[in-house]
Enzyme design. Sequence first.
Site, PDB file in Angstrom:
ATOM      1  N   GLU A 281       0.826  -1.207   0.000  1.00 42.66           N
ATOM      2  CA  GLU A 281       0.000   0.000   0.000  1.00 42.66           C
ATOM      3  C   GLU A 281       0.866   1.264   0.000  1.00 42.66           C
ATOM      4  O   GLU A 281       0.522   2.262  -0.643  1.00 42.66           O
ATOM      5  CB  GLU A 281      -0.934  -0.006   1.216  1.00 42.66           C
ATOM      6  CG  GLU A 281      -2.006  -1.077   1.164  1.00 42.66           C
ATOM      7  CD  GLU A 281      -2.889  -0.952  -0.056  1.00 42.66           C
ATOM      8  OE1 GLU A 281      -3.457   0.132  -0.271  1.00 42.66           O
ATOM      9  OE2 GLU A 281      -3.004  -1.929  -0.811  1.00 42.66           O
ATOM     10  N   TRP A 284       1.970   1.663  -3.510  1.00 45.36           N
ATOM     11  CA  TRP A 284       0.894   2.248  -4.319  1.00 45.36           C
ATOM     12  C   TRP A 284       0.921   3.773  -4.209  1.00 45.36           C
ATOM     13  O   TRP A 284       0.739   4.490  -5.203  1.00 45.36           O
ATOM     14  CB  TRP A 284      -0.467   1.737  -3.843  1.00 45.36           C
ATOM     15  CG  TRP A 284      -1.016   0.557  -4.575  1.00 45.36           C
ATOM     16  CD1 TRP A 284      -1.148  -0.714  -4.105  1.00 45.36           C
ATOM     17  CD2 TRP A 284      -1.557   0.538  -5.913  1.00 45.36           C
ATOM     18  NE1 TRP A 284      -1.722  -1.521  -5.064  1.00 45.36           N
ATOM     19  CE2 TRP A 284      -1.984  -0.774  -6.176  1.00 45.36           C
ATOM     20  CE3 TRP A 284      -1.712   1.513  -6.902  1.00 45.36           C
ATOM     21  CZ2 TRP A 284      -2.562  -1.143  -7.398  1.00 45.36           C
ATOM     22  CZ3 TRP A 284      -2.285   1.144  -8.119  1.00 45.36           C
ATOM     23  CH2 TRP A 284      -2.701  -0.171  -8.361  1.00 45.36           C
ATOM     24  N   TRP A 312     -21.111  11.268 -19.723  1.00 49.07           N
ATOM     25  CA  TRP A 312     -21.643  11.109 -18.379  1.00 49.07           C
ATOM     26  C   TRP A 312     -23.023  11.731 -18.269  1.00 49.07           C
ATOM     27  O   TRP A 312     -23.389  12.602 -19.062  1.00 49.07           O
ATOM     28  CB  TRP A 312     -20.689  11.750 -17.370  1.00 49.07           C
ATOM     29  CG  TRP A 312     -19.300  11.198 -17.391  1.00 49.07           C
ATOM     30  CD1 TRP A 312     -18.192  11.782 -17.935  1.00 49.07           C
ATOM     31  CD2 TRP A 312     -18.869   9.938 -16.849  1.00 49.07           C
ATOM     32  NE1 TRP A 312     -17.087  10.964 -17.763  1.00 49.07           N
ATOM     33  CE2 TRP A 312     -17.483   9.834 -17.107  1.00 49.07           C
ATOM     34  CE3 TRP A 312     -19.522   8.900 -16.186  1.00 49.07           C
ATOM     35  CZ2 TRP A 312     -16.740   8.730 -16.707  1.00 49.07           C
ATOM     36  CZ3 TRP A 312     -18.787   7.798 -15.783  1.00 49.07           C
ATOM     37  CH2 TRP A 312     -17.404   7.721 -16.039  1.00 49.07           C
ATOM     38  N   ASN A 350     -10.904   2.442   3.149  1.00 44.81           N
ATOM     39  CA  ASN A 350     -10.433   2.303   1.773  1.00 44.81           C
ATOM     40  C   ASN A 350     -11.336   1.409   0.927  1.00 44.81           C
ATOM     41  O   ASN A 350     -11.604   1.705  -0.246  1.00 44.81           O
ATOM     42  CB  ASN A 350      -9.004   1.761   1.747  1.00 44.81           C
ATOM     43  CG  ASN A 350      -8.413   1.813   0.347  1.00 44.81           C
ATOM     44  OD1 ASN A 350      -8.302   2.885  -0.238  1.00 44.81           O
ATOM     45  ND2 ASN A 350      -8.060   0.664  -0.203  1.00 44.81           N
ATOM     46  N   TRP A 368     -16.453  10.924 -12.864  1.00 39.83           N
ATOM     47  CA  TRP A 368     -15.570  10.678 -11.722  1.00 39.83           C
ATOM     48  C   TRP A 368     -14.989  11.955 -11.150  1.00 39.83           C
ATOM     49  O   TRP A 368     -14.664  12.031  -9.962  1.00 39.83           O
ATOM     50  CB  TRP A 368     -14.443   9.724 -12.115  1.00 39.83           C
ATOM     51  CG  TRP A 368     -13.547  10.199 -13.227  1.00 39.83           C
ATOM     52  CD1 TRP A 368     -13.689   9.949 -14.563  1.00 39.83           C
ATOM     53  CD2 TRP A 368     -12.363  10.999 -13.110  1.00 39.83           C
ATOM     54  NE1 TRP A 368     -12.679  10.540 -15.289  1.00 39.83           N
ATOM     55  CE2 TRP A 368     -11.845  11.189 -14.419  1.00 39.83           C
ATOM     56  CE3 TRP A 368     -11.686  11.577 -12.032  1.00 39.83           C
ATOM     57  CZ2 TRP A 368     -10.694  11.929 -14.681  1.00 39.83           C
ATOM     58  CZ3 TRP A 368     -10.535  12.323 -12.293  1.00 39.83           C
ATOM     59  CH2 TRP A 368     -10.055  12.477 -13.593  1.00 39.83           C
ATOM     60  N   TRP A 391      -9.746   7.501  -7.922  1.00 38.41           N
ATOM     61  CA  TRP A 391     -10.958   7.757  -8.691  1.00 38.41           C
ATOM     62  C   TRP A 391     -10.819   7.289 -10.134  1.00 38.41           C
ATOM     63  O   TRP A 391     -11.763   6.746 -10.716  1.00 38.41           O
ATOM     64  CB  TRP A 391     -11.333   9.242  -8.631  1.00 38.41           C
ATOM     65  CG  TRP A 391     -12.153   9.523  -7.421  1.00 38.41           C
ATOM     66  CD1 TRP A 391     -11.731   9.976  -6.204  1.00 38.41           C
ATOM     67  CD2 TRP A 391     -13.558   9.295  -7.288  1.00 38.41           C
ATOM     68  NE1 TRP A 391     -12.777  10.049  -5.324  1.00 38.41           N
ATOM     69  CE2 TRP A 391     -13.913   9.643  -5.964  1.00 38.41           C
ATOM     70  CE3 TRP A 391     -14.549   8.837  -8.151  1.00 38.41           C
ATOM     71  CZ2 TRP A 391     -15.229   9.551  -5.493  1.00 38.41           C
ATOM     72  CZ3 TRP A 391     -15.858   8.738  -7.685  1.00 38.41           C
ATOM     73  CH2 TRP A 391     -16.179   9.091  -6.371  1.00 38.41           C
TER      74      TRP A 391
END
Length: 481
Positions: A281, A284, A312, A350, A368, A391
Amino acid sequence: MKLTSSLVWLRRDLRVFDHVALHQALLESDKVYCVFVYDTTILDTLPRRDRRVDFIHASIAEVASELEQMGGHLIVRHGDPVHEIPALAAELGVEAVFCNHDYEPQAIERDATVERSLRAAGRQFASYKDQVIFEKSEVLSQTGGVFSVFTPYKNAWLKKLAADPSVLAPYNIEPHAARLAPRPAHAPALPTLADLGFEPSNLSKLKIPTGMSGASALFEDFLSRIADYNVARDYPAVKGPSYLSVHFRFGTLSVRHLVRTIVDLQERGAGGEGAAVWLSELIWREFYAMILFHNPHVVGTSYKPAYDAIEWETGPEADQMFDAWCEGRTGYPLVDAAMLQINQTGWMHNRLRMVVASFLTKDLGIDWRRGEAYFALHLNDFDLASNNGGWQWASSSGCDAQPYFRIFNPVSQSEKFDGEGKFIRRYLPQLKELSNKEIHAPWLAPRLLAPGYPAPIVKHDEARKRTLERYEVVKKPSTGQ
């Protein structure tokens, strides 16, 4: 040639230990001043009861206290750093300004402006890597390219760390503390929240630990349960995460210390699978920072340009659905409880960040970017690189994102990760009378058991079909490195 005096500019590094810029300034200077600027270009856009300002304010007080104990002093300014830093450097007569890198596009532009002003006045500007282990182009593919897929990046990151563990060495401050500039006789007191134009938030009521001491206490607590992190992290009603994300954001901890600790655990055969997953993590986090640095276009547009062709949902009905999502009124308990969590606490689990992001983009068909902006305003731990990366991952427009046809089912996610409904009941007490089976889909239960709770604003199966049609305009993305 040694400097007579210098100034250390604190930003996303609110601590006075294992601090690269402060360490370097102390090594190279006879006298070192420290400053923090409450940046009005950021603060002026925030609500008057912003938990992040509260967190910074408390953390700065601890930094100031620690510096005082070491014989130093923290200067605090309130304004635009582009003007405040060169002006303070001139006022103090320092020869150089030291700081640590910030990788966000606006911060890079800000620092370049400050550097030009300083150099025009004959002063130096020096910036260092501090908030990550590896930055920018330090981790590249075998062909010298920038990674766009996480797993090979992670493998290369771990290989690089194994080859040079010295990158985890601490930058000690105490041995050189005698060079810290002492508190002036008539130094003003630290500004209050009111002085900054803010009011207290509910941060203290939430008992969110602040500052260096708060980060240390949270990490020590996490180490006692890190071995279970790989499993516990997915269940929002369980104490699984480290809860350190806001401390990462404001640098009240040292990432080198954290990684050193994890590596030491692994070398001793301790920490279990949880330690390895938590280290992933952290990687990341650096992956997304690297992506943002090399691809600043992700701020506002899709990492994969083809995804900008998606149409969208817009208009009054879409706005109403967006408001329902923001306010926790979608009729899907796990989604609503998660949104109430962020609204009330400034934090979201998360797993739930992925669930609510998938729901907004793929159940409601809403851009988004609207969700990203909402998180940016409400998250205590808002970090541009990680927020944008998360996102775009959920909407499938980002690097190494989930396939567009992978759409989280909010009911099955609820059943799997909050099976007994403990998390849901914490934020939606009106559903407390429902059974553990009924609570995940209250529209199937007698309405008298869920008074006032709304019906679903969309049907998931129908929304899934619309999403697959919406994404048909997207060509299959090319495979990254």
